[in-house]
Design an enzyme around this catalytic site. Structure first.
Site, PDB file in Angstrom:
ATOM      1  N   GLU A   1       0.814  -1.222   0.000  1.00 25.53           N
ATOM      2  CA  GLU A   1       0.000   0.000   0.000  1.00 25.53           C
ATOM      3  C   GLU A   1       0.844   1.267   0.000  1.00 25.53           C
ATOM      4  OE1 GLU A   1      -3.334   0.469   2.644  1.00 25.53           O
ATOM      5  OE2 GLU A   1      -3.581  -1.707   2.798  1.00 25.53           O
TER       6      GLU A   1
ATOM      7  N   ASP B   1      -2.060  -4.048   3.560  1.00 20.39           N
ATOM      8  CA  ASP B   1      -2.111  -4.079   5.024  1.00 20.39           C
ATOM      9  C   ASP B   1      -3.000  -5.207   5.548  1.00 20.39           C
ATOM     10  OD1 ASP B   1      -0.411  -1.972   5.128  1.00 20.39           O
ATOM     11  OD2 ASP B   1      -1.901  -0.463   5.661  1.00 20.39           O
TER      12      ASP B   1
ATOM     13  N   TYR C   1       2.096  -3.420  13.399  1.00 24.28           N
ATOM     14  CA  TYR C   1       0.969  -2.711  12.792  1.00 24.28           C
ATOM     15  C   TYR C   1       0.210  -1.909  13.840  1.00 24.28           C
ATOM     16  CZ  TYR C   1      -2.752  -1.931   9.399  1.00 24.28           C
ATOM     17  OH  TYR C   1      -3.651  -1.359   8.527  1.00 24.28           O
TER      18      TYR C   1
END
Length: 704
Positions: free
Chosen positions: A7, A83, A294
């Protein structure tokens, strides 16, 4: 050659280095497609065909799609590595659709930290696109599009509010209801007794003990108590107890945003931005490495591998006595547990070791994450608390003291500032001792209204009631600010007049839509699609038909907010002029819009025309320099009756509105000289240039 699509461009260099020369790594820059604005009501959804969506490639992503297709033609395989969340899964699916990839066979990588081991593990065990996850995201997007478009259109038409939505409107209601509570708050008088004693060469504040919920409500009673306090107090008893305090869990998205606001004064948007940078990677000693896992997660879970490494590190760094254990996973409302908690990717990459590679904000946030994670695996803090009871003239008071016996997790992460009565060693108080009273006074106070919600508080409330997701907390608050529904002063949120109006109207006509329980239930249904226990079609039908039926009824009865009149009439049609709200703020326009589109120019922006000493060739009026939308031109002073105009010649010497002031008459024509700027500086030139080319140097006297 293989193409890996992520991304964010920031990940490309790192992942490319880990994968090697046989891979091309490119970024989609987020979503490449979205619902179209075509079809009935511009929803981009065909309700009659089981809510079939129409997707279009975003204009700003068309060149990216073209570049991806060109790269794909040079490669043997395409691997999707977006993601690891609901939105990332949808992006991977859209990429597969646009690039003509098989959803069933195209490899999908899932990793939660950008490290060599994590990328290698993902490559060794790829999966395919999770269609349930995609359906869940698509359902959310369709529901939000329908609610958003429908409510936004109606709100703008009726009360000129710019948007409404499932999550943002529920959040707005929480803020508006709390602000209403503050507005209705009535302060109540009460009195406190300030009492201090002198002991062991220092002053200690002492608290009088009253009956439960007893409050002194007037000065007379307060003074009566002060008068009873003797000049000395006697120690009547001493109690000691041990207090064990466990460390807090590692961060999830909401708690990180709360703690960053509390300790670093970061707004939620700033916290997420910096966390994104730390996740995507920082150049450390010539290598681009991801520093944290994350940052969009609602799970407090830590991987066994990390816990094992951290346990060894804590034992080596602090000793076995500082070793605790992994916390039991805390279940919060609607928790998905798709990811780990937010943690550092390496125990040995301490904040100080990477400080020189980080900005101050990056360092402070990384330090917060690192220390909190390590502390969560460390042993409890042990404090001893001592309470000294003092008697005097029938009044009992107490003095609380604390000392730390074992720091435990506070060796790396201190929960709060030490209190004034925190000691390394307790003073030797003994029963029967007397101590002089140095201060005894009554102080009038008033109860305080609740504080306005901070960004951190709203994030915590959103998490508790189950509205929104870790990925939407910050963007929801930002949307409310952009719509001018809330003011955000240093992270403190207050509803605006328009925000209160919007919340009131939505609460009256759409109480279910903005109810936090309804929004939380919808989130639960989306989770059910994700785990396969409910179908997309069923949930969309259950939502859509009752909503549209109610919406159509409300559209007929919802009142229209009247504009505020200025008291003046429109110069074009005579209708009243009113104050309106536009994208650039308030303005005055005709109430007869759209039949009459008159808009009054802001007087502060008007610039008085400057005569140039020439007559209009069409009507004989004076020619003037005017300015409009930042451009200057010459026109007739009799406008709009006479519409003669001409350009001002641009020779790098044309006058500005400020400089076009007569200095003296032109000796060659009937014009006058003005100050102009040329290639070699300022000079005097004729206003009638190019017809008159008279120029003069600016001498020292003329400059003066």
């Amino acid at each position: 050659m293989k193409l890996v699509i992520v991304e964010s461009p920031a990940k490309c260099t790192t992942i490319k280095r880990y994968l090697g020369e046989d891979y091309i790594v490119m970024a989609s820059l987020g979503h490449i497609r979205d619902l179209a604005t075509s079809g009935k009501d511009g929803l981009g959804v065909n309700v009659a065909e089981d809510f079939s969506p129409t997707y279009i490639i975003n204009k700003d992503k068309q060149h990216i799609v073209k570049e991806l297709k060109n790269a794909m033609n040079k490669c043997d395989e395409v691997i999707l590595a977006t993601d690891p969340d609901r939105e990332g899964e949808a992006i991977a699916w859209h990429l597969a659709q646009v690039l003509g990839l098989s959803v069933e066979t195209t490899k999908r990588l899932e990793f939660h930290e950008i490290t060599r081991d994590s990328i290698g593990e993902a490559m060794a065990h790829p999966r395919t696109i999770d269609q349930n996850l995609v359906s869940s995201q698509e359902t959310r997007r369709i529901i939000d599009r329908i609610i958003g478009f429908k409510l936004s259109t109606l709100l703008f038409k009726k009360i000129r509010s710019r948007s409404g939505g499932r999550v943002q409107s529920a959040t707005l209601k929480m803020i508006a209801d709390h602000d209403e509570e503050i507005a209705k708050f009535v302060p109540e008088e009460y009195w406190s007794i300030n009492l201090k004693i002198d002991a062991f060469k220092r002053t200690f504040p002492v608290n009088l003990i009253f009956e439960k919920d007893e409050r002194i409500t007037n000065g007379k009673d307060a003074q009566a108590i002060v008068d009873r306090i003797p000049s000395q107090l006697t120690v009547s008893g001493i109690e000691k107890k041990i207090k064990i305090s466990d460390s807090k869990e590692p961060f999830i998205t909401s708690t990180l945003q709360q703690e960053a606001f509390s300790r670093l004064k970061f707004k939620t948007k700033k916290t997420q931005l910096i966390a994104q940078q730390l996740y995507e990677g920082i150049e450390v000693d010539g290598e681009h490495v991801g520093l944290i896992t994350y940052m969009r997660t609602d799970s407090t879970r830590l991987s066994p591998t990390f816990v094992q490494r951290a346990t060894a590190y804590i034992t080596e760094k602090f000793g076995k006595e500082y070793l605790g254990h992994a916390k039991k996973i805390r279940q919060v409302s609607m928790m998905q547990d798709a990811h780990e908690a937010i943690r550092p990717t390496s125990n040995h990459r301490t904040p100080e070791s990477v400080r020189k590679f980080l900005s101050n904000d990056q360092y402070n946030l990384y330090k917060l994450i690192y220390n909190r994670t390590l502390a969560s695996l460390m042993s409890s803090k042990k404090d001893e608390q001592m309470t000294i009871f003092l008697e005097g003239n029938g009044l009992t008071s107490k003095l609380d003291l604390t000392r730390t016996l074992f720091k435990g997790y506070e060796a790396v992460y201190v929960d709060s500032e030490k209190e004034d009565n925190h000691f390394d060693y307790f003073p030797d108080f003994e029963v029967g001792e007397k101590f002089d009273v140095t201060t005894k006074e009554a102080e009038q106070k008033f109860t305080q209204a609740p504080a306005h919600y901070s960004e951190a508080k709203i994030v915590r409330l959103m998490e508790e009631v189950g509205i929104g997701r870790p990925s939407t907390y910050a963007s929801t608050i930002e949307t409310l600010r952009k719509r001018k529904y809330v003011d955000n002063e240093s992270g403190i949120l207050t509803t605006t007049q328009q925000g209160n109006l919007t919340s009131t109207v939505l609460n009256k006509y759409f109480p279910e839509i903005i109810n936090t329980k309804y929004t939380a239930q919808m989130e639960k249904k989306l989770d059910n699609i994700e785990d396969g226990s409910q179908s997309r079609s069923k949930i969309l039908n259950e939502f859509y038909h009752p909503f549209i039926e109610h919406f159509n009824e409300v559209s007929k009865v919802m009142y229209k907010e009247a504009f505020t009149e200025t008291g003046d009439s429109c110069p074009l049609c005579g209708a009243p002029l009113v104050i309106k709200e536009g994208k650039n703020g308030k303005f005055v326009g005709c109430s007869n819009f759209p039949s009459c589109k008159y808009v009054q120019k802001d007087e502060s922006e008007k610039t008085a025309p400057i005569e140039i000493g020439e007559k209009c060739p069409d009507c004989g009026g004076n020619l003037v320099i005017r300015e409009k939308n930042g451009s200057r031109f010459i026109s007739c002073s009799n406008f709009p009756k006479c519409r003669f105009t001409r350009k001002i010649q641009n020779t790098n010497a044309s006058p500005t509105m400020e400089d076009a002031k007569p200095v003296k008459d032109c000796p060659d024509c009937d014009g006058y000289l003005v100050k102009k700027k040329g290639r070699y500086g300022y000079f005097l030139g004729c206003i009638n240039y190019p017809k008159c080319t008279h120029m003069e140097k600016i001498t020292r006297n003329k400059r003066k």
